[in-house]
Design a protein around this motif. Sequence first.
Motif, mmCIF file in Angstrom:
data_model
loop_
_atom_site.group_PDB
_atom_site.id
_atom_site.type_symbol
_atom_site.label_atom_id
_atom_site.label_comp_id
_atom_site.label_asym_id
_atom_site.label_seq_id
_atom_site.Cartn_x
_atom_site.Cartn_y
_atom_site.Cartn_z
ATOM 1 N N LEU A 61 0.832 -1.200 0.000
ATOM 2 C CA LEU A 61 0.000 0.000 0.000
ATOM 3 C C LEU A 61 0.869 1.253 0.000
ATOM 4 O O LEU A 61 0.623 2.194 -0.763
ATOM 5 C CB LEU A 61 -0.934 0.011 1.216
ATOM 6 N N ILE A 62 1.891 1.260 0.833
ATOM 7 C CA ILE A 62 2.804 2.408 0.900
ATOM 8 C C ILE A 62 3.463 2.625 -0.459
ATOM 9 O O ILE A 62 3.575 3.761 -0.937
ATOM 10 C CB ILE A 62 3.874 2.189 1.985
ATOM 11 N N TYR A 63 3.863 1.535 -1.094
ATOM 12 C CA TYR A 63 4.530 1.614 -2.403
ATOM 13 C C TYR A 63 3.602 2.201 -3.464
ATOM 14 O O TYR A 63 4.045 2.901 -4.381
ATOM 15 C CB TYR A 63 4.988 0.214 -2.818
ATOM 16 N N GLN A 64 2.304 1.938 -3.318
ATOM 17 C CA GLN A 64 1.338 2.361 -4.333
ATOM 18 C C GLN A 64 0.650 3.691 -4.023
ATOM 19 O O GLN A 64 -0.246 4.108 -4.763
ATOM 20 C CB GLN A 64 0.271 1.271 -4.527
ATOM 21 N N LEU A 65 1.060 4.365 -2.977
ATOM 22 C CA LEU A 65 0.395 5.617 -2.594
ATOM 23 C C LEU A 65 0.401 6.667 -3.706
ATOM 24 O O LEU A 65 -0.540 7.451 -3.839
ATOM 25 C CB LEU A 65 1.045 6.204 -1.325
ATOM 26 N N ASP A 66 1.467 6.681 -4.504
ATOM 27 C CA ASP A 66 1.539 7.658 -5.590
ATOM 28 C C ASP A 66 0.522 7.370 -6.694
ATOM 29 O O ASP A 66 0.279 8.227 -7.557
ATOM 30 C CB ASP A 66 2.952 7.691 -6.191
ATOM 31 N N ASN A 67 -0.069 6.181 -6.672
ATOM 32 C CA ASN A 67 -1.087 5.836 -7.664
ATOM 33 C C ASN A 67 -2.487 6.281 -7.230
ATOM 34 O O ASN A 67 -3.457 6.112 -7.976
ATOM 35 C CB ASN A 67 -1.127 4.317 -7.901
ATOM 36 N N ILE A 68 -2.563 6.843 -6.017
ATOM 37 C CA ILE A 68 -3.864 7.206 -5.455
ATOM 38 C C ILE A 68 -4.078 8.712 -5.575
ATOM 39 O O ILE A 68 -3.379 9.507 -4.951
ATOM 40 C CB ILE A 68 -3.955 6.774 -3.973
ATOM 41 N N ASN A 69 -5.057 9.089 -6.392
ATOM 42 C CA ASN A 69 -5.390 10.495 -6.581
ATOM 43 C C ASN A 69 -6.807 10.744 -6.068
ATOM 44 O O ASN A 69 -7.771 10.232 -6.636
ATOM 45 C CB ASN A 69 -5.281 10.885 -8.056
ATOM 46 N N ILE A 70 -6.917 11.520 -4.973
ATOM 47 C CA ILE A 70 -8.217 11.783 -4.353
ATOM 48 C C ILE A 70 -8.628 13.226 -4.612
ATOM 49 O O ILE A 70 -7.857 14.153 -4.377
ATOM 50 C CB ILE A 70 -8.150 11.542 -2.828
ATOM 51 N N THR A 71 -9.840 13.396 -5.134
ATOM 52 C CA THR A 71 -10.358 14.735 -5.387
ATOM 53 C C THR A 71 -11.800 14.840 -4.891
ATOM 54 O O THR A 71 -12.468 13.819 -4.668
ATOM 55 C CB THR A 71 -10.317 15.085 -6.884
ATOM 56 N N PHE A 72 -12.257 16.072 -4.728
ATOM 57 C CA PHE A 72 -13.648 16.335 -4.342
ATOM 58 C C PHE A 72 -14.300 17.154 -5.445
ATOM 59 O O PHE A 72 -13.739 18.157 -5.888
ATOM 60 C CB PHE A 72 -13.699 17.115 -3.025
#
Length: 231
Positions: A61-72
């Motif tokens: 999960l830590i390794y893949q954090l850059d793949n997570i884009n959260i927007t509102f």
Amino acid sequence: MNKITIAIDGFSSTGKSTVAKQLAKYLGYVYVDSGAMYRAVTYYAMQNGLISKDDFNVEALIYQLDNINITFKFNEKLGFAEVYLNNENIERAIRTLEVSSFVSKVAAISEVRQKLVEQQQKMGQDKGVVMDGRDIGTVVFKDAELKLYMIASAEKRAVRRFDELIERGDQVLYEDVLKNVQERDHIDSTREDSPLVKAADAIEIDNSDMTLDEQFDKILRLAKMTIEDCE
């Protein structure tokens, strides 16, 4: 009129998001649901097989954090901003009991908290923001002009959460909801990184026996007084 930062912390299902949305709408402020951001990361972990009842691949999960884009993105029909994960609307998907059962474990990961806190601080750098969560007044916005700490009994909170889930069509048992509330309380309060604690200068609001209108009226008065004091 000067704009302020309003930080609302507290245990799960204390109505933080409800009153924060009301307050932001009334004041014309930006509302940020920090808990939804942690739910989004949890949902990502679930969808990618990184977390289950029997296993949690923290390193992956830590390794893949850059793949997570959260927007509102603001939904005019609903009157509030919905959460998007990598351009997918996950507002409804992250509100399930299953996500709730894992979110405190994900939120306890230091690297996850660091990534999201940085994003949250950017969202509030121009003030005029209402943000709710677990560490908003103690970590994200230590200098917030108004800090609130919401509490209510675990039983009252479980009833609220149970009613909410049933109303949206989820098949859940009250006992499971209560257990989830109690487990999240323990994890949130005892984690090493940014545990849930009341900021020294936060105002405690016990809404165990308050109606939504009573809660909003009380908090709105506090907000107006703070804004006046800052002018």
